[in-house]
Scaffold this motif. Structure first.
Motif, PDB file in Angstrom:
ATOM      1  N   ALA A 138       0.834  -1.211   0.000  1.00 47.01           N
ATOM      2  CA  ALA A 138       0.000   0.000   0.000  1.00 47.01           C
ATOM      3  C   ALA A 138       0.862   1.251   0.000  1.00 47.01           C
ATOM      4  CB  ALA A 138      -0.936  -0.014   1.208  1.00 47.01           C
ATOM      5  N   MET A 139       1.925   1.246   0.771  1.00 45.38           N
ATOM      6  CA  MET A 139       2.835   2.394   0.798  1.00 45.38           C
ATOM      7  C   MET A 139       3.509   2.591  -0.557  1.00 45.38           C
ATOM      8  SD  MET A 139       4.555   2.091   4.607  1.00 45.38           S
ATOM      9  CE  MET A 139       5.400   3.666   4.474  1.00 45.38           C
ATOM     10  N   ASN A 150       1.264   9.079  -5.796  1.00 47.22           N
ATOM     11  CA  ASN A 150       1.181  10.309  -5.009  1.00 47.22           C
ATOM     12  C   ASN A 150      -0.238  10.534  -4.484  1.00 47.22           C
ATOM     13  OD1 ASN A 150       2.074  12.699  -3.801  1.00 47.22           O
ATOM     14  ND2 ASN A 150       1.594  13.922  -5.613  1.00 47.22           N
ATOM     15  N   CYS A 151      -0.732   9.531  -3.795  1.00 46.82           N
ATOM     16  CA  CYS A 151      -2.097   9.609  -3.291  1.00 46.82           C
ATOM     17  C   CYS A 151      -2.199   8.842  -1.985  1.00 46.82           C
ATOM     18  CB  CYS A 151      -3.073   9.019  -4.307  1.00 46.82           C
ATOM     19  SG  CYS A 151      -2.907   7.241  -4.563  1.00 46.82           S
ATOM     20  N   THR A 154      -2.671   4.694   4.317  1.00 49.82           N
ATOM     21  CA  THR A 154      -1.313   5.213   4.230  1.00 49.82           C
ATOM     22  C   THR A 154      -1.255   6.356   3.232  1.00 49.82           C
ATOM     23  OG1 THR A 154       1.009   4.678   3.789  1.00 49.82           O
ATOM     24  CG2 THR A 154      -0.638   3.524   2.470  1.00 49.82           C
ATOM     25  N   ASP A 155      -0.317   7.263   3.465  1.00 50.00           N
ATOM     26  CA  ASP A 155      -0.024   8.322   2.499  1.00 50.00           C
ATOM     27  C   ASP A 155       1.349   8.098   1.869  1.00 50.00           C
ATOM     28  OD1 ASP A 155       1.645   8.898   4.613  1.00 50.00           O
ATOM     29  OD2 ASP A 155       0.837  10.890   5.018  1.00 50.00           O
ATOM     30  N   GLY A 156       1.894   6.914   2.078  1.00 54.09           N
ATOM     31  CA  GLY A 156       3.208   6.587   1.569  1.00 54.09           C
ATOM     32  C   GLY A 156       4.310   6.765   2.593  1.00 54.09           C
ATOM     33  N   ALA A 179      -6.700  15.210   5.666  1.00 54.07           N
ATOM     34  CA  ALA A 179      -7.251  14.058   4.963  1.00 54.07           C
ATOM     35  C   ALA A 179      -6.883  12.738   5.639  1.00 54.07           C
ATOM     36  CB  ALA A 179      -6.790  14.060   3.516  1.00 54.07           C
ATOM     37  N   PHE A 180      -5.627  12.564   6.006  1.00 51.33           N
ATOM     38  CA  PHE A 180      -5.186  11.289   6.578  1.00 51.33           C
ATOM     39  C   PHE A 180      -5.927  10.998   7.883  1.00 51.33           C
ATOM     40  CE2 PHE A 180      -2.548   8.511   9.131  1.00 51.33           C
ATOM     41  CZ  PHE A 180      -2.106   7.562   8.226  1.00 51.33           C
ATOM     42  N   GLU A 181      -5.918  11.947   8.793  1.00 48.82           N
ATOM     43  CA  GLU A 181      -6.536  11.730  10.101  1.00 48.82           C
ATOM     44  C   GLU A 181      -8.051  11.598   9.990  1.00 48.82           C
ATOM     45  OE1 GLU A 181      -5.313  14.743  12.812  1.00 48.82           O
ATOM     46  OE2 GLU A 181      -3.179  14.180  12.739  1.00 48.82           O
ATOM     47  N   ASP A 182      -8.662  12.429   9.152  1.00 43.66           N
ATOM     48  CA  ASP A 182     -10.116  12.379   9.044  1.00 43.66           C
ATOM     49  C   ASP A 182     -10.594  11.108   8.351  1.00 43.66           C
ATOM     50  OD1 ASP A 182     -10.465  14.725  10.421  1.00 43.66           O
ATOM     51  OD2 ASP A 182     -10.619  15.988   8.647  1.00 43.66           O
ATOM     52  N   LEU A 183      -9.845  10.639   7.360  1.00 41.56           N
ATOM     53  CA  LEU A 183     -10.216   9.374   6.723  1.00 41.56           C
ATOM     54  C   LEU A 183     -10.032   8.204   7.681  1.00 41.56           C
ATOM     55  CD1 LEU A 183      -8.743   9.900   3.152  1.00 41.56           C
ATOM     56  CD2 LEU A 183     -11.162   9.589   3.709  1.00 41.56           C
TER      57      LEU A 183
END
Length: 247
Positions: free
Chosen positions: A146-147, A154-155, A167-169, A206-210
């Motif tokens: 996933a990373m 880039n997503c 993950t955001d990478g 976005a990361f935390e809210d998702l």
């Protein structure tokens, strides 16, 4: 709570999705306070996307017209920096689905890929035994893969299953909980993708809210189970209940 944020913002979510889940997806978005629109005609897809707060692309019942509509809508959304969620349903089931998946990822700027582990494997080029649109079987390191995909495109990437991962990478978080009954409900993953689109239209981080949305979704599935035959209705009720700020 993430669902509360969506309920406050009431975003318009343009869904180019599959006919199996369109009604359930629309009702799920309405339950949390968002406004769904299902516009997949080639002549209006780009215009509708430009007027929306988020775009969902779901390839569950794929055909040549919807591919064209998805690319037109996606390019329109990209021009206006409107977030796009891509749900590559059954990406590894046929060459047609995999080719379409790669075309979308290469031509559009996607903000979030929401998939199961089999679809992740297909995108990453990992050998996997697909089972239609279900996750299938195989072996891979979900977090590492996933990373890799997140960095390549880039997503953000969300992989759902018994445990969900986001993950955001760079960062990665595992989300546990929920009720296994949700896997027997047609469209549960597709609805989650639509809610993710609504979240991206409403959030600040976005990361935390998702990640919080994934927790809300699992809580709703845990709360919804009571008796056989009522899960769908109870699940939507629980989403609305959480979106209104109840625990």
């Amino acid at each position: 709570m993430s669902l509360q944020k969506i309920n406050l913002q009431k975003p318009l979510v343009h869904c180019i999705t599959n006919y199996v889940v369109a009604n359930f997806t629309a009702n799920g978005l309405l339950a949390i306070g968002a406004s769904p629109v299902m516009a997949d005609a080639v002549k209006e897809a780009a215009e509708m996307a430009s007027k929306s707060n988020a775009l969902l692309l779901n390839i569950g019942t794929l055909n040549e017209q919807t591919i064209k509509s998805m690319l037109l809508a996606g390019n329109s959304a990209n021009v206006k920096n409107i977030p796009i969620v891509f749900d590559p349903v059954g990406a590894g089931a046929t060459n047609f689905r995999l080719e379409t998946t790669m075309e979308i990822l290469q031509q559009l700027k996607i903000n979030l890929i929401r998939c199961n582990v089999g679809e992740l494997a297909a995108i990453a080029g990992v050998t996997w035994q697909a089972k239609g649109v279900d996750s299938g079987v195989g072996e891979l390191d979900v977090a590492e893969t996933a990373m890799h995909v997140a960095n390549k495109y880039n997503c953000l990437v969300i992989v759902t299953g018994k445990q969900d991962v986001i993950t955001d990478g760079i960062r990665i978080e595992w989300i546990v909980g929920g009720h296994e009954k949700v896997t027997k409900m047609t469209g549960s993953g597709c609805l989650l993708s639509a809610l993710c689109a609504a979240e991206l239209a409403s959030c600040e981080n976005a990361f935390e809210d998702l990640a919080n949305l994934l927790r809300d979704y699992k809580q709703a599935s845990s709360n919804a189970y009571s008796t056989i035959g009522t899960f769908h209705m109870n699940f939507l009720n629980q989403l609305e209940y959480l979106a209104e700020g109840h625990q």
